[in-house]
Design a protein around this motif. Sequence first.
Motif: not given
Length: 309
Positions: A54-78
């Motif tokens: 629900x964080x539509x206030x964000x302008x960007x989410x920086x991932x502290x790694x090259x691989x984004x599998x852990x973040x993309x698996x959040x799916x609709x929560x992003x």
Amino acid sequence: MKIIFHATGGNPDHWLHSLNLALPQHDIRVWHEDDTALADYAIVWKPPAAMLAGRSDLKGIFNLGAGVDAILQLGDALPAGVPVIRLDDAGMGIQMAEYVSHAVLRYFRRFDRYDQLRDAQQWRFLKPFEKSDFSVGVLGLGVLGQRIVDAIAHFGFPLHGWSRTQKHISGVTCYAGTDGLDAFLQASRVLVCILPLTEDTQGILHRENLQKLPKGAYLINVARGAHVVEEDLLALVREEHIAGATLDVFQQEPLPAGHAFWSEPRISITPHIAALTLRDESARQIADKIQALQQGQAISGIVDASRGY
Ligand code: NAP
Ligand code: GLV
């Protein structure tokens, strides 16, 4: 600028130190479960869904790694429409080049076998491999794959590479897509996996594909454990189709006690250290990208969620 931070497994104090140095004018806070106050950016590693939902206030989410599998698996929560930005090298490329060069040279110069002979107190000469028979194939020709290819090229091994879209790299025979995979595998005496983990690449190193490697091949996996069907790899090592594997990543990390890999001498294990996220370099890269975004400039490293990387 308000920035929320969460890194599973990382020390927040160390990170805040590096981030505050790189982003001195910004208000950076460690995110807590009940923190719903406005934020402009999030800096994360393996974040909980509650942090971003629900964080539509964000302008960007920086991932502290090259691989984004852990973040993309959040799916609709992003939050929809908020870019996820991966680290581009940030000091990981040289580490990958070191790790993979070491593993390739160790097999080529037969140090894995000489270590066994040393343990058996045997002074024995092993026939050297021919360099022309020792082709190295790199699965994944992105930021880190190309850095690996550059490093290996110095040693004169025949080089092959595989990617989703066709590449043209001097000195590298490039294959692309599912149509190019068989020929690539058949040509690779040493297979290096540096693919992102996506729906298309999960389990790609299964028996049928691993068997396409020449007999006596070696595997170096520095990407994600879920690329490899572990029982298939183990069987092929025991059948001596695969002469050795160097694995940095595993389906379950830490690798559980009693896992069959621990007791297989032809499998070398490191604990997901092939390329560590370097705090200062990463903080500086993120600071530069925030500045560029604030000035309306384009940045590299924006993830295409539909591709999965
Ligand atoms: P990247 O720049 O996104 O490159 C990915 C490469 O894989 C690209 O060449 C891409 O092809 C190719 N690819 C993706 N899907 C494919 C498919 N279905 N078929 C064929 N090729 C495909 O990623 P990177 O920065 O090099 O990092 C790669 C991975 O390394 C990360 O995702 C992470 O999981 C892993 N990693 C591990 C460690 C460690 O310490 N072990 C550290 C850092 C990263 P195109 O070029 O055609 O797009
Ligand atoms: C580490 O595994 C990364 O993806 O950066």
